[in-house]
Scaffold this motif. Sequence first.
Motif: not given
Length: 155
Positions: A26, A29-30, A33-34, A148, A152
Amino acid sequence: MAEGFAQLEAFLVRELEKLSPARRRRIARKIGMELRKSNAKRIADNIQPDGSAMQPRKKRDLKAGKDGIKKGRMFRKLRLARSFKINATRGGVSVGFEGIVAHTARAHQYGLTDFVGRTENGKTVRTKYPERVLLGFTPEDLDHIAEIVFDMIDE
């Protein structure tokens, strides 16, 4: 920039080993995406990762009264999400191009010679593209990745 990655990596390896594989995926993935969003914006603005402007298109001699150069920004299709893919695993993330646009991106990224079109009598026209760095990290990207990950990990 490499030493910045080395310091961040040493810390992250210790912290990420404590997380489950699903949680690591996860986070990857984040981050992907950024990075895709950041790189797509830069490509749309025709700016390289080091902050310099990309070399503009070459003027072409076109027939039928055209202006001789395409108008608008370069790489319109490259920055679309359907071409700009993220591959996240528990071990990391990769952001890159897939399909036919990957061929075009590679020619520009490395300054290769590629197919442009055909002449009126059917001869193939090829050109050497100038090197235009499409994918890369800016200092802001590194700061954003760190934010990020820290956010997280704290959750």
